[in-house]
Design a protein around this motif. Structure first.
Motif, short mmCIF file in Angstrom:
data_model
loop_
_atom_site.label_atom_id
_atom_site.label_comp_id
_atom_site.label_asym_id
_atom_site.label_seq_id
_atom_site.Cartn_x
_atom_site.Cartn_y
_atom_site.Cartn_z
N LYS A 153 -17.81 -15.36 35.80
CA LYS A 153 -16.95 -16.37 36.45
C LYS A 153 -15.55 -15.82 36.59
O LYS A 153 -14.99 -15.27 35.64
CB LYS A 153 -16.90 -17.63 35.59
CG LYS A 153 -18.04 -18.59 35.86
CD LYS A 153 -17.80 -19.91 35.16
CE LYS A 153 -19.06 -20.77 35.28
NZ LYS A 153 -19.00 -21.93 34.38
N SER A 213 -9.37 -16.53 38.29
CA SER A 213 -8.33 -16.93 39.23
C SER A 213 -8.83 -16.71 40.64
O SER A 213 -9.72 -15.88 40.84
CB SER A 213 -7.07 -16.08 39.00
OG SER A 213 -7.40 -14.72 39.17
N GLY A 214 -8.27 -17.44 41.58
CA GLY A 214 -8.68 -17.26 42.97
C GLY A 214 -8.21 -15.92 43.51
O GLY A 214 -7.30 -15.30 42.95
N THR A 237 -7.77 -13.71 47.48
CA THR A 237 -7.93 -13.70 48.94
C THR A 237 -8.07 -12.27 49.44
O THR A 237 -7.31 -11.40 49.02
CB THR A 237 -6.69 -14.34 49.61
OG1 THR A 237 -6.45 -15.60 48.98
CG2 THR A 237 -6.94 -14.58 51.08
N MET A 252 -12.50 -15.28 50.66
CA MET A 252 -11.94 -16.10 49.58
C MET A 252 -12.86 -16.07 48.37
O MET A 252 -14.06 -16.34 48.49
CB MET A 252 -11.87 -17.56 50.04
CG MET A 252 -10.61 -17.93 50.75
SD MET A 252 -9.27 -18.22 49.59
CE MET A 252 -9.60 -19.95 49.20
N LYS A 296 -13.17 -18.03 44.90
CA LYS A 296 -12.58 -19.21 44.26
C LYS A 296 -12.52 -19.04 42.75
O LYS A 296 -13.40 -18.43 42.14
CB LYS A 296 -13.43 -20.44 44.58
CG LYS A 296 -13.16 -20.97 45.98
CD LYS A 296 -13.94 -22.24 46.24
CE LYS A 296 -13.84 -22.60 47.72
NZ LYS A 296 -14.90 -23.51 48.14
N LYS A 297 -11.49 -19.61 42.16
CA LYS A 297 -11.40 -19.66 40.69
C LYS A 297 -12.65 -20.36 40.16
O LYS A 297 -13.04 -21.41 40.66
CB LYS A 297 -10.14 -20.44 40.30
CG LYS A 297 -9.92 -20.46 38.81
CD LYS A 297 -8.65 -21.21 38.42
CE LYS A 297 -8.65 -21.37 36.89
NZ LYS A 297 -7.41 -21.99 36.41
N GLY A 342 -15.64 -19.30 40.50
CA GLY A 342 -16.82 -18.85 41.24
C GLY A 342 -17.43 -17.62 40.58
O GLY A 342 -16.78 -16.93 39.79
#
Lengths: 390, 390
Positions: A324, A327-328, A330, A377, A379-380, A382
């Protein structure tokens, strides 16, 4: 320019298995077995006691005369009478007609006789001949990795030599007039040469030791000449520096003129884009980027699985873990990214500095997080894929 | 008899850090740094181009005369006028008053001049001096593990020697009259000696190479004499065989008579119960069980973390992973069990044959599943702890 997945499959297709060699078992750690190994003996080679105690013929009787002793390594032809027992130790030969061993904690004994206070079941504490493996049984299938336990098992069967796939002979060629050997004074405009020592260490982690380093000047003639010999004598050639688009990069030309077939050049990734991969006969050539962190990234992503392929491993790539993301993130680059990161049992954290010239972030990372080129992207929280490098 | 947790903490308390030694950076893979390392230089050591392109003084102007060339390794004292540019390559020195590099893909060029078709921002593509690290900045904190990336970073700072914790010198002592060297004919009652070669391989996996093996006869005098020298010359002594309760086991007596303090003897576990752990000054003694699989189990559970402690690692134990169990398991023994098992990214499967004399199961296992002594039932699908050994 090709995608990472294409580059990986081209490299896998061309990474043929090395020839087979005989090797002494005590030197075989980390090799892959190239033959099926059959046991030459039964193991145990005779009926063995599994305990320190007394061997006897199982009956209703509780009292026995102690008539002999069998310690590990002994062999006796004694035949017991039904009122007789033999003092016996773990691993020792069980006399022919004895069928049971009582452990010493379950008897009262003097020098001449015993009284069994807790009667074991018939056949208790006796390891049968060939219980683990019989003669001509398969000890190991081909393609087994030789671990410490495998070495121990081969040795306990008396096997001293096996056939394995050779390890590839690897050479490193360093180009670059800007490079100075560490320990010397650094003239203006120059930097210390660190890629060869780093690649040697990375090779050592997968059992390729004492890799020879060749240094050449940044010109076509010197590079071409050096490559001629190196290509002849090695199974894998790593080239550090000299393969970007600069006017002063002669490496690609020197490779092609030496009969190396270009299989790909430049990969849609960051870091590590300017890499050349080619082959001459079975010999593979990876011309790695000059930037240290790019070079090491491509070592783990491309060179590591190629070496494992050649050594006969079937799971050639670094194991891909899923964690997991803390943090997100990009990715607008359209490239596949390999980010220095730290993972634990459940999560992964992307480290701050990701520059391709920087090794200090790499030195504290324990994995490379893979961001595919077509993912914009992350995601945090994810799930993401990563290559462990610890 | 003590529990596994107690045994582990006694062993950890007594596993002191080794003395410090100086070592050449290219030999330091796998060592732990014993000092804080400061950078002797700025990195980069000068303003560097991050691209192949042209260096210039940023302005509104699009056309520049190309007056010089700077390739990697060059150093020039040229001062540019505002209508001048320098051809430049990745990693090369950026002339003193230039502030920006335009990549070559964004210019139209002839031999004498360029036209910038896509103007970069001011300061683009220039790596500042000391951007990665400044002189006297901390390169690595003490207690850092020396990885390939760390070796690369140290080398790129020009550092050739560092202080690390020494690796412990390890010896293996083998006892047992029943043991025959693999390759020889096996007389009746004897077995092949396999533990020393197996332990040597296990030591090699954690960087302890060429461990010396000593063999002695199964008697007090010979064992005592051999131990006297071995204890003097080594930091860790592994003894294989001779420590069970049999009348013919002289090892414990020989150890105590040589001044080795007993720290524990016998652990409430299976396999691997009959182990002696002791110390004389800083030297640690592990008298391992004679059964191959018991011996290797205790190597991974006790010896491995002790060696890592002595080498200066802070995370000394094998990483404990948590996985879902593929089948139920009952433990009525009251002992801690170490079961040979295979784990993947999510699950773990207990392998069939768990005999302590058997190495072939061990050879295909990739972990030891831990069943605590006070746990009677493991449910299918429940979470269990394991020690990876791959």
């Amino acid at each position: 320019m090709i995608q990472v997945d294409e580059a990986l499959s081209i490299s896998a297709e061309n990474s043929t298995k090395m020839p087979i060699q005989k090797i002494q078992v005590h030197k075989a750690l980390g090799y892959i077995l190239a033959e099926t190994v059959y046991s030459p003996i039964a193991m145990p080679p005779f009926r063995q006691s599994a305990m320190d105690g007394y061997a006897f013929i199982h009956s209703e009787r509780h009292q026995y005369d102690v008539v002999d002793i069998s310690q590990a390594g002994d062999h006796s032809n004694i035949k017991l009478n039904e009122n007789e027992a033999v003092r016996i130790f773990t691993g020792a030969f069980v006399p022919h007609n004895a069928d049971t061993v009582v452990m010493q904690e379950h008897v009262m004994a003097n020098e001449k006789s015993i009284l069994i206070t807790r009667m074991p079941a018939q056949f208790a504490n006796v390891r049968n001949k060939g219980e683990q493996i019989g003669p001509e049984d398969v000890a190991f299938e081909a393609n087994t990795l030789i671990t410490p336990a495998a070495i121990g098992f081969l040795a306990c069967l008396g096997i001293t030599e096996i056939e394995v796939f050779k390890k590839p002979k690897v050479a490193i060629l360093v180009t670059g007039n800007e490079l100075v050997k560490p320990g010397k004074k650094l003239p203006k405009g120059k930097i210390y040469e660190s890629n060869s020592i780093m690649l040697q260490a990375a090779l050592e982690t997968i059992g390729i030791k004492k890799t020879k380093v060749h240094k050449v000047k940044d010109n076509l003639k010197a590079t071409k000449k050096a490559l001629k010999e190196i290509l002849k004598e090695n199974d894998i050639v790593l080239i550090s520096g000299g393969i970007s688009v600069g006017d002063y990069d002669f490496v690609k030309e020197a490779l092609l003129e030496n009969g190396v077939e270009e299989l790909f050049y430049k990969i849609n990734q960051k870091p590590g884009k300017p890499m050349f991969f080619g082959a001459k006969n079975e010999t593979l050539v990876f011309a790695l980027p000059g930037n240290p962190a790019s070079s090491l990234t491509n070592f783990y992503v491309y060179v590591y699985p190629a070496i494992k392929n050649r050594m006969g491993f079937s799971d050639t790539h670094l194991p891909k873990l899923v964690r997991k993301l803390n943090s997100g993130f990009t990715n607008t680059s359209g490239k596949t990214l390999f980010l220095k990161a730290l993972y634990d049992e459940t999560h992964v954290t992307i480290l701050d500095s990701q520059s391709s010239a920087m090794l200090n972030t790499f030195a504290i990372a324990n994995c490379l997080l893979i961001v595919p080129h077509d993912v914009e992207m992350l995601k945090k929280g994810g799930l993401v894929k990563l290559l462990p490098i610890d």
